[in-house]
Design a protein around this motif. Structure first.
Motif, PDB file in Angstrom:
ATOM      1  N   MET A   1      39.138  19.366  21.580  1.00  9.61           N
ATOM      2  CA  MET A   1      37.684  19.240  21.704  1.00  9.61           C
ATOM      3  C   MET A   1      37.319  18.145  22.700  1.00  9.61           C
ATOM      4  O   MET A   1      36.350  17.425  22.539  1.00  9.61           O
ATOM      5  CB  MET A   1      37.083  18.907  20.339  1.00  9.61           C
TER       6      MET A   1
ATOM      7  N   ARG B   1      33.864  18.344  24.330  1.00 11.15           N
ATOM      8  CA  ARG B   1      32.698  18.266  23.446  1.00 11.15           C
ATOM      9  C   ARG B   1      31.707  17.231  23.979  1.00 11.15           C
ATOM     10  O   ARG B   1      32.045  16.104  24.269  1.00 11.15           O
ATOM     11  CB  ARG B   1      33.156  17.852  22.050  1.00 11.15           C
TER      12      ARG B   1
ATOM     13  N   GLN C   1      28.169  14.990  23.569  1.00 13.75           N
ATOM     14  CA  GLN C   1      27.275  14.425  22.570  1.00 13.75           C
ATOM     15  C   GLN C   1      25.836  14.676  23.003  1.00 13.75           C
ATOM     16  O   GLN C   1      25.552  14.854  24.187  1.00 13.75           O
ATOM     17  CB  GLN C   1      27.505  12.906  22.433  1.00 13.75           C
TER      18      GLN C   1
ATOM     19  N   GLU D   1      30.579  35.816  15.442  1.00 12.58           N
ATOM     20  CA  GLU D   1      30.670  36.179  14.040  1.00 12.58           C
ATOM     21  C   GLU D   1      29.529  37.081  13.574  1.00 12.58           C
ATOM     22  O   GLU D   1      29.532  37.544  12.444  1.00 12.58           O
ATOM     23  CB  GLU D   1      30.718  34.899  13.177  1.00 12.58           C
TER      24      GLU D   1
ATOM     25  N   VAL E   1      32.865  25.936  22.062  1.00 11.93           N
ATOM     26  CA  VAL E   1      32.681  27.378  22.088  1.00 11.93           C
ATOM     27  C   VAL E   1      31.230  27.779  22.337  1.00 11.93           C
ATOM     28  O   VAL E   1      30.921  28.955  22.403  1.00 11.93           O
ATOM     29  CB  VAL E   1      33.169  28.021  20.767  1.00 11.93           C
TER      30      VAL E   1
ATOM     31  N   TYR F   1      21.353  28.064  12.800  1.00 17.37           N
ATOM     32  CA  TYR F   1      21.064  28.183  11.379  1.00 17.37           C
ATOM     33  C   TYR F   1      19.648  28.717  11.191  1.00 17.37           C
ATOM     34  O   TYR F   1      18.702  28.232  11.832  1.00 17.37           O
ATOM     35  CB  TYR F   1      21.155  26.821  10.700  1.00 17.37           C
TER      36      TYR F   1
ATOM     37  N   ALA G   1      32.447  26.873   6.555  1.00 16.25           N
ATOM     38  CA  ALA G   1      32.350  25.493   7.065  1.00 16.25           C
ATOM     39  C   ALA G   1      30.914  25.244   7.512  1.00 16.25           C
ATOM     40  O   ALA G   1      30.342  26.056   8.249  1.00 16.25           O
ATOM     41  CB  ALA G   1      33.306  25.296   8.237  1.00 16.25           C
ATOM     42  N   SER G   2      30.329  24.145   7.050  1.00 16.72           N
ATOM     43  CA  SER G   2      28.958  23.870   7.469  1.00 16.72           C
ATOM     44  C   SER G   2      28.877  22.808   8.563  1.00 16.72           C
ATOM     45  O   SER G   2      27.787  22.431   8.988  1.00 16.72           O
ATOM     46  CB  SER G   2      28.094  23.487   6.270  1.00 16.72           C
ATOM     47  N   VAL G   3      30.020  22.349   9.024  1.00 14.40           N
ATOM     48  CA  VAL G   3      30.070  21.407  10.156  1.00 14.40           C
ATOM     49  C   VAL G   3      31.250  21.773  11.060  1.00 14.40           C
ATOM     50  O   VAL G   3      32.150  22.503  10.644  1.00 14.40           O
ATOM     51  CB  VAL G   3      30.246  19.934   9.676  1.00 14.40           C
ATOM     52  N   ASP G   4      31.215  21.288  12.270  1.00 18.06           N
ATOM     53  CA  ASP G   4      32.397  21.345  13.141  1.00 18.06           C
ATOM     54  C   ASP G   4      33.345  20.228  12.706  1.00 18.06           C
ATOM     55  O   ASP G   4      32.922  19.072  12.567  1.00 18.06           O
ATOM     56  CB  ASP G   4      32.002  21.097  14.606  1.00 18.06           C
TER      57      ASP G   4
ATOM     58  N   HIS H   1      37.766  29.615  14.434  1.00 23.09           N
ATOM     59  CA  HIS H   1      36.391  29.639  14.928  1.00 23.09           C
ATOM     60  C   HIS H   1      35.570  30.604  14.079  1.00 23.09           C
ATOM     61  O   HIS H   1      36.132  31.445  13.361  1.00 23.09           O
ATOM     62  CB  HIS H   1      36.369  30.098  16.393  1.00 23.09           C
TER      63      HIS H   1
ATOM     64  N   GLN I   1      41.724  22.779  12.414  1.00 24.95           N
ATOM     65  CA  GLN I   1      40.471  22.596  13.156  1.00 24.95           C
ATOM     66  C   GLN I   1      39.541  23.768  12.857  1.00 24.95           C
ATOM     67  O   GLN I   1      39.969  24.924  12.825  1.00 24.95           O
ATOM     68  CB  GLN I   1      40.778  22.532  14.653  1.00 24.95           C
ATOM     69  N   ILE I   2      38.263  23.471  12.610  1.00 27.59           N
ATOM     70  CA  ILE I   2      37.356  24.541  12.181  1.00 27.59           C
ATOM     71  C   ILE I   2      35.983  24.359  12.827  1.00 27.59           C
ATOM     72  O   ILE I   2      35.519  23.231  13.045  1.00 27.59           O
ATOM     73  CB  ILE I   2      37.269  24.578  10.630  1.00 27.59           C
ATOM     74  N   SER I   3      35.346  25.499  13.168  1.00 26.84           N
ATOM     75  CA  SER I   3      33.990  25.469  13.735  1.00 26.84           C
ATOM     76  C   SER I   3      32.974  25.733  12.629  1.00 26.84           C
ATOM     77  O   SER I   3      33.268  26.433  11.657  1.00 26.84           O
ATOM     78  CB  SER I   3      33.802  26.580  14.774  1.00 26.84           C
ATOM     79  N   THR I   4      31.785  25.242  12.836  1.00 26.76           N
ATOM     80  CA  THR I   4      30.672  25.561  11.941  1.00 26.76           C
ATOM     81  C   THR I   4      30.588  27.071  11.763  1.00 26.76           C
ATOM     82  O   THR I   4      30.647  27.811  12.744  1.00 26.76           O
ATOM     83  CB  THR I   4      29.354  25.066  12.542  1.00 26.76           C
ATOM     84  N   GLY I   5      30.495  27.507  10.528  1.00 26.25           N
ATOM     85  CA  GLY I   5      30.310  28.931  10.266  1.00 26.25           C
ATOM     86  C   GLY I   5      31.599  29.688  10.058  1.00 26.25           C
ATOM     87  O   GLY I   5      31.574  30.866   9.691  1.00 26.25           O
TER      88      GLY I   5
ATOM     89  N   VAL J   1      33.880  16.350  12.724  1.00 24.40           N
ATOM     90  CA  VAL J   1      34.691  15.875  13.839  1.00 24.40           C
ATOM     91  C   VAL J   1      34.330  14.430  14.196  1.00 24.40           C
ATOM     92  O   VAL J   1      35.202  13.640  14.592  1.00 24.40           O
ATOM     93  CB  VAL J   1      34.578  16.823  15.062  1.00 24.40           C
ATOM     94  N   GLU J   2      33.063  14.070  14.031  1.00 23.97           N
ATOM     95  CA  GLU J   2      32.622  12.722  14.363  1.00 23.97           C
ATOM     96  C   GLU J   2      33.274  11.657  13.465  1.00 23.97           C
ATOM     97  O   GLU J   2      33.241  10.476  13.791  1.00 23.97           O
ATOM     98  CB  GLU J   2      31.101  12.597  14.247  1.00 23.97           C
TER      99      GLU J   2
END
Lengths: 623, 623
Positions: free
Chosen positions: A1, A4, A6, A195, A267, A309, B58-61, B88, B104-108, B121-122
């Protein structure tokens, strides 16, 4: 990432609205037939092309005459005038009215020349061919002169007039067949995200597919604001495809709205497309929900990228984009409809951004308005359907105490909070009960099916009017109860031959309700050393997973199993109580609930029974 | 008129509404696609057919992990977890999360099995392939569990829900493509009367033809109430044709609405058709306007006959019929929007019937609301466009004094009275001035062009904010003025060779403005022994009659004659003053008027000149 980005400078919300307004969305003028003009906004002044009425018109049924001939006439001393003709509406007069004469006339007919007044038939009497006029008239009485409604050349309707039936009447009288109105801005609706699956196509949950919520939702919101939504095919997160689509949409529409793919994640391609092919004016706004918002220009066109969302997308649309669409469509801003109330519970906020908190509104026993947050997070769609509006919290606010005064911005001026609010268990019995509560001025009760544990906590905060719960001793008064048979829901024919709780080995994929629900608790008391199983909150969710082959056994109701044609292994019965908040017994809506409870039938719900003596036995009996 | 019937028993208004409601208009249920569902009313409860989300999302990255692995983690003491995969949104996880691992996972995206939390991630840092997690997590954080938005089987939306964008969001999330809604009641719209001509066809005023106002107006009102208007061809006053039409309409529609032909006059056939072929339940209602109202049954169908006058038809529709259509369509009654104000002038009423008086609303200099009647009679269409609502007067009320408190029922909740009210002369200069006043929140000024004399009288009652008048010394302050050239408008080429006022012999058909207007007064001062001529009130009306060949000479403006291509014989110039009501000089709307006056250009208006020093000379100069 590593790529990424900010959000370095979040645009303040008050600036954002001006920036969107500055995009200059201008759909121009359109000529529409009168029959389609309702609700549209007149783009130009319309002057009367003719006099209405176009002739001196009789405004009563009676006799056209010369007023001077009736001087001194009265009931006892009538004037005799021979009737020399007759004129009906839609006819040319066949006679003129000379001195001492009259002509029979219908309402709406042309006043014959010579006459300057019309006497009502009720103020005359008959005497052969002669009419006895029993009253003295002044010139002009009983007549609507030509042009008295509106005169040729006069300003009939100013620009900016919203056309209703009343304006339709004037336009029709003027013979105006079509009118110049502000065109509706066409708004491209684009959803992004690999998705997403269009509504109507099946989901594969194992790959994380979800339905495309934003496209139909934002389209409906665009239409409500006076725009013309134009849906585009969904695109995935591919740069070139996205660039092509946005270019085409910006050529075809006055405004391009996308949703999703706006964050700074690797992404998310939308912001990069705008940055490279257009001009990115805003990336990120200091509001929650809604931070990852984009505003830009694409060629000649305006572009706004809404967050993915649904709650974020619709909230930012409502606050920042809808005003620009209304302005472009010539619609006035609706009066801000607000309600004042008190927070029913305390609420804490992460400070730093303006927050729009979805809230519901209810009234307590004394008629005071209570405001409760319904936010399940921006990813939830029920955060909006369970809410009546939002409370806007300043960036520095971190805490609202219970009882604190707040102002609710209703979603629209016609939103009226439901008169009755329930919480607790879900299931077919609950739904049937809710259906049978007679609505209050069209408003059905609101019911938040968040499980018994959450409901009890809300009750202690005095929020709901009633609970439906399997728990005893909730502190309320039980109005009625029923029992429902629960157990294991298995595939038809029970292929794994599950006959009891002991058969639930580690190899069996079990799904049951989330903790905090009555069925979860009931299962726990039976099987505290049984496998935990995956959890789903709803009474029917496990059965759905058994149907889909994602689970072997689910915890559920006999009623569900029989309705969907699955096998069922009974484990017990559970009693559900309708419990009234003791402080709400006097609410008229609660009286309607009581009627519904006493009239409730559980016929046709397998395994359900009415319990006539509430509170008489334990909540769960096991076989 | 021996067969004329009297209205013997007028139905009380409060009973009439119940009778109309009792007609039982029921359009049933219709399945509509989600994209067309906005504004419709759900006919049945909709339950969730699936869990939303359908998976733990997942609700966040960030990184999916086991919460227990993060115990004690902090920024200074991070936990190192090797990243064993990536998932993803829209992908099936390619890895499971074992103890001490992360993905590692993306939102959604789908939370991989094994993981029970997602760290943002932050809150992590990178160290080669290993992720440094800088915070301790609880199970479930960063995850929206399956069904957390709504669970399969739960009541998603109750019957009676009005569908907005918010409900569209939930329905889309549930994959619901079409919804059962209350069908719109189909309403037959029938106009009667031999004198009616459809909008778009030319009128012959000599035979008393008028445009069919009611059909398009009532159709628009039906649509606004949630009905589906169906127009039928206009029929004249013929019994058999009317009977056939009403029969066909009652078979095809849920409600038949006719207008006109409802009175008891010999030529009004509708009530006789209903009496003979159906059942007449009501003939006449104790309300004004609206007395000749019919309610009946035609076969299986419901029938309401509205009076023929547009104001009567629309008022009775609004009060008695619209509620039944809304009810049938499942729409809630709109909140009654009212304004309280004081009568600006006194008003007298004929007692005996409930009266609905069309009124306008304005504010005086102190911000108090003034209510003024705008009724020009039921035959006038401008009685409704010039009004904001009605004042309902009880049958026994005969008199309202100026200053008396009244309640105005606005025509709809979104009606907002204009901020600026003018009265007086009309003409192209006035229209141009009004166009250039910047609107107040979309509302252009209202202007009642009733001539100078009426305007002056209203000013003495302190109703308007300003006048446009040719009169000097009106008691107000002149803000600006212009002059306009007036004279005789003659056919192109001036075939009768009219060169002066002396040529207006008795043989010449002269048309001029009604008394009370400035042009009438100007002509009188020049030609007090000239022929009276027929009168029409508007500045352009005489010219129209010259064009139509109904007059040889008209009094009018050079600007009008040049615009429409007629000949012109100048007689003088007239000065029009914009005069501000002295008690309104502080109103902000008046400041906008002042801007418009000072910026007004009369360029392109033939014979017009700006007058920079108002009040400096007499109102009318003759050549």
């Amino acid at each position: 990432m590593s790529d990424r980005k900010q959000f370095r400078t979040l645009t303040p919300p008050e600036e954002l609205r001006d920036i969107v307004a500055g995009l200059g969305i201008d759909p121009g003028i359109k000529q529409v037939p009168l029959s389609e003009a309702r609700g549209r906004v007149l783009a130009e002044r319309l002057d009367a092309p003719l006099d209405v009425p176009g002739f001196d018109r009789a405004s009563v049924d009676g006799y056209a005459l010369r007023a001077s001939d009736t001087t001194g006439a009265s009931e006892t001393n009538p004037v005799s005038l021979p009737a020399v003709g007759t004129v009906h509406a839609g006819e040319e007069p066949d006679a003129t009215v000379g001195p001492g004469e009259c002509v029979q006339i219908s309402t709406g007919a042309v006043v014959p020349s010579g006459a300057d007044a019309v006497v009502m038939v009720e103020q005359t009497n008959e005497n052969g061919d002669v009419r006895l006029v029993q009253t003295a008239l002044t010139p002009g009485s009983g007549i609507m002169p030509a042009g008295a409604d509106i005169s040729a050349g006069d300003r009939a309707l100013p620009p900016g007039t919203r056309l209703t039936a009343r304006e339709t009447g004037l336009l029709a009288a003027l013979g105006i067949e079509s009118v110049p109105v502000r065109a509706r801005p066409t708004v491209a609706i684009i959803s992004t995200g690999d998705e997403l699956v269009p509504v109507g196509e099946p989901l594969d949950s194992s790959t994380g597919q979800i339905h495309d919520v934003n496209a139909p939702t934002i389209a409906a919101a665009v239409a409500a604001a006076g725009g013309e939504p134009k849906r585009y095919p969904h695109v995935g997160d591919d740069f070139d495809a996205m660039a092509d689509l946005l270019e085409r949409a910006s050529e075809e529409c006055d405004l391009v709205l996308s949703s999703g793919s706006t964050s700074a994640s690797a992404v998310d391609v939308v912001y990069r497309v705008i940055e490279e092919t257009g001009e990115l004016l805003v990336h990120g706004v200091a509001v929650k929900p809604g931070k990852p918002l984009l505003v830009g220009e694409l060629g000649e066109g305006a572009y706004v990228g809404l967050p993915g969302y649904p709650v974020s997308a619709l909230t930012t649309f409502r606050v920042f984009v809808a005003p620009a669409i209304r302005e472009a469509a010539g619609r006035p801003e609706p009066e801000r409809a607000t309600l004042a109330g008190e927070m029913a519970v305390e609420e804490r906020f992460e400070p730093g951004r303006l927050r729009y908190v979805p809230v519901g509104v209810t009234t307590d026993g004394g008629g005071d308005r209570l405001v409760y947050p319904v936010d399940k997070g921006s990813g939830a769609t029920t955060s909006l359907t369970d809410a009546d509006g939002v409370v806007a919290m300043a960036p520095e606010t971190q805490y609202l105490a219970a009882g604190e005064s707040v102002t609710v911005e209703l979603f629209s001026p016609d939103v009226r909070p439901p008169a009755l609010l329930g919480m607790g268990a879900s299931g077919p019995g609950v739904s049937r009960l809710l259906d049978s509560v007679s609505p209050d001025r069209g408003r059905p009760p609101r019911y938040l099916a968040r499980g018994e544990q959450a409901a009890r906590s809300w009750l202690s905060d005095d929020v709901p009017d009633f609970l439906v719960t399997s728990e005893e001793d909730t502190g309320g008064e039980t109005m009625g109860a029923w029992s429902r048979e629960w157990g294991l829901v298995v595939p038809r024919g029970n292929p794994a031959d599950v006959t009891d709780i002991g058969d639930l080995t580690d190899e069996v994929r079990l799904v049951r309700q989330a903790s905090g629900t009555g069925l979860h608790a009931a299962f726990e008391t039976l099987a505290d050393d049984a496998p935990v199983g995956a959890t789903g909150p709803g009474v029917e969710s496990p059965a759905r997973q058994v149907i889909d082959g994602r689970a072997d056994v689910g915890v559920g109701l006999r009623a569900t199993a029989e309705r969907v044609g699955l096998g069922f292994v009974p484990l017990g019965t559970q009693r559900l109580h309708v419990v009234v908040n003791p402080s709400r017994t006097e609410k008229s809506a609660v009286a309607r609930l009581e009627d519904a409870v006493s009239g409730l039938s559980v016929e046709g719900l397998a395994g359900y029974e009415r319990v006539d003596a509430p509170n008489s036995s334990s909540k769960s009996e096991t076989r």
